[in-house]
Each structure stands twice: as structure tokens, then as C-alpha cells.
Design an enzyme around this catalytic site. Sequence first.
Site, PDB file in Angstrom:
ATOM      1  CD  GLU A 202       0.943  -0.590  -8.933  1.00  9.62           C
ATOM      2  OE1 GLU A 202       0.249  -0.020  -8.064  1.00  9.62           O
ATOM      3  OE2 GLU A 202       2.181  -0.513  -8.961  1.00  9.62           O
TER       4      GLU A 202
ATOM      5  CG  ASP B 126       3.519  -8.786  -3.887  1.00 13.50           C
ATOM      6  OD1 ASP B 126       4.177  -9.198  -2.907  1.00 13.50           O
ATOM      7  OD2 ASP B 126       2.955  -7.688  -3.892  1.00 13.50           O
TER       8      ASP B 126
ATOM      9  CG  HIS C  22      -0.409  -1.063  -4.656  1.00 17.31           C
ATOM     10  ND1 HIS C  22       0.754  -0.660  -5.266  1.00 17.31           N
ATOM     11  CD2 HIS C  22      -0.046  -1.358  -3.384  1.00 17.31           C
ATOM     12  CE1 HIS C  22       1.753  -0.727  -4.417  1.00 17.31           C
ATOM     13  NE2 HIS C  22       1.302  -1.147  -3.267  1.00 17.31           N
TER      14      HIS C  22
ATOM     15  CG  ASN D 127      -0.813   3.044  -6.068  1.00 19.87           C
ATOM     16  OD1 ASN D 127      -1.021   2.181  -5.215  1.00 19.87           O
ATOM     17  ND2 ASN D 127      -0.138   2.792  -7.181  1.00 19.87           N
TER      18      ASN D 127
HETATM   19  P1  PGA Z   1       4.684  -0.695   2.706  1.00 19.28           P
HETATM   20  O1  PGA Z   1       4.070  -1.159   1.322  1.00 19.28           O
HETATM   21  O2  PGA Z   1       4.244  -1.664   3.729  1.00 19.28           O
HETATM   22  O3  PGA Z   1       6.184  -0.737   2.508  1.00 19.28           O
HETATM   23  O4  PGA Z   1       4.187   0.692   2.966  1.00 19.28           O
HETATM   24  C1  PGA Z   1       2.749  -1.552   1.258  1.00 19.28           C
HETATM   25  C2  PGA Z   1       2.335  -1.767  -0.185  1.00 19.28           C
HETATM   26  O5  PGA Z   1       2.863  -1.094  -1.078  1.00 19.28           O
HETATM   27  O6  PGA Z   1       1.464  -2.611  -0.415  1.00 19.28           O
END
Ligand code: PGA
Length: 257
Positions: free
Chosen positions: A143, A67, A138, A136
Site C-alpha cells: 500500500e 499475495d 499499490h 491507489n
Molecule cells: P484488479 O486489482 O486487477 O482487481 O483491478 C489490481 C490490484 O489491486 O492490484
Amino acid sequence: MLVIIKENYDAMSNEAAQIVADRLRRKPNLVLGLATGTTPLGMYKVLIRLHKQEGLDFSKVTTFNLDEYVGLPPTHEQSYRYFMNVNLFNHINIPERNIYVLDGMADDIDAHCDWFEQEIAKAGGVDVQILGIGANGHIAFNEPGSSLGSRTRVKTLTDTTRWDNARFFEKKGEVPKYALTMGVGSIMDAKELLLLSSGKEKADAIKAAAEGPITAQVPASVIQLHRKAYVIVDKEAASKLSSSYPGTWRSSFTLEL
Ligand code: PGA
């Protein structure tokens, strides 16, 4: 799905890096799906060390990143392209032409997303896809509520995600509202998935992803449908799992699921 519970973040990172290194030694032109965020940083450090000390060769590897924020140029310090340069690409011998990161400045977003999908297909599909997970549930920027069959497209970020990522920006208002992201369906096409997670703030998300019902409300739960998915977590992220996982005691990278 193989759940591998490691003692701590470093052990989780090492396990994931060893799996990637193993796949790369078997297939020098590996197609790697990469993720940003705090979680894969340790794994990237191990891969860089394996490159520098053991000659792990990335010269034939192709990478596709999950992404990118809309509106940030690759030179912006919070763009994911910049993150990848600083944390991995600048330290290994991958040719620039083999690196694919979505362009958050693309004029025609739909055409750009279609092009990205076509490049993945031309490369023969992703062999190993690295994933983090949001608190959450995702995966990438898919999302809650994202179609489980979705392809690469633009998504509106939830407030939770913007708050989670605000730590990297001076003000929350600077966190982009939109992102380009591979879809859940695009991710599921990868031949192997490695979902990494550490820390107690991810325990609910890991429980829901690995043991909850498969639902678009927890996009990560779709990995239960994948034929070859590894969930590599530290003890804190695993703390709410109720099943016991036999895969925890053995080295995973020699296992076939
Ligand atoms: P993080 O993010 O590795 O910074 O915890 C993971 C994500 O949001 O997919």
C-alpha cells in the site's frame, strides 16, 4: 520501461499472454510471478487456450503468487489460492509441487514469509512477474507508504483497498484487514516485470506509476527503476499519459529493453 498501449482489455490480455508464452517457450523451467484480481483474468484465459490448443507446456514451470489474505484458508472462495486454482492452475499442466502461494493461515507469519523468500531464491529468482495496480498505486498489497526496499511480510490493508475488494465479499466487514505480500524489493528482483492495467478508473494510477515521481506514496512508481519493465495498458488506462510511446505500434515480445 516500455509502455504498450492496446485498443482494449482483450488486446492487453493477449499481448501479456504472448510475452509470457514467448518466455516459456525459450525457457521451459520458467519461474513465473503471478497476480490475482480482475486484471490478469483475460491473460490467464489466453494462456489456458495456448496450453489446450497449442500444447504450451507448464510441466516445468514454478510459480510464486504475490499475495494472500491473512485468515483465509486455501479452500475459501475469496482466498487467492482458490482464485488461482479456479482461474489457472486447474486448467494447465503445472505440478502441484511447483506452486507457491503464501499461506494466510500460517502460525508463524514471519518465518513463513522468510521461507517464501528463500524458495524464490532457491528457484533462481522470478523470471517474469505479472503485476496489477491498485487505484491507489499499490502493487501486490504494498500500500502507499510501503518501503521501496521491502520484502515479503504482513501488511495492513488500507480502507481504499478493502472497499475496492469488497465487491467480492458479501459485506465489506468480511474483507480481511491484513495480507501477506511480497515486498516492493522482492518484486523488483524479478528479471522482467509485466504491469497490466485496464479501465479509466486506473488512469490516474498509471499516470503516477509511469510518469510521476518515484515515491513510496505510489509504490508502483518504483518500476521506473527496473531494467526490464513493461507497462501494458488499454486506451482507457492510458488516457492520462502525456508522453507518446513508440513501443505502442510494434509487437513487444520480440523486443529487448
Ligand atoms: P484488479 O486489482 O486487477 O482487481 O483491478 C489490481 C490490484 O489491486 O492490484
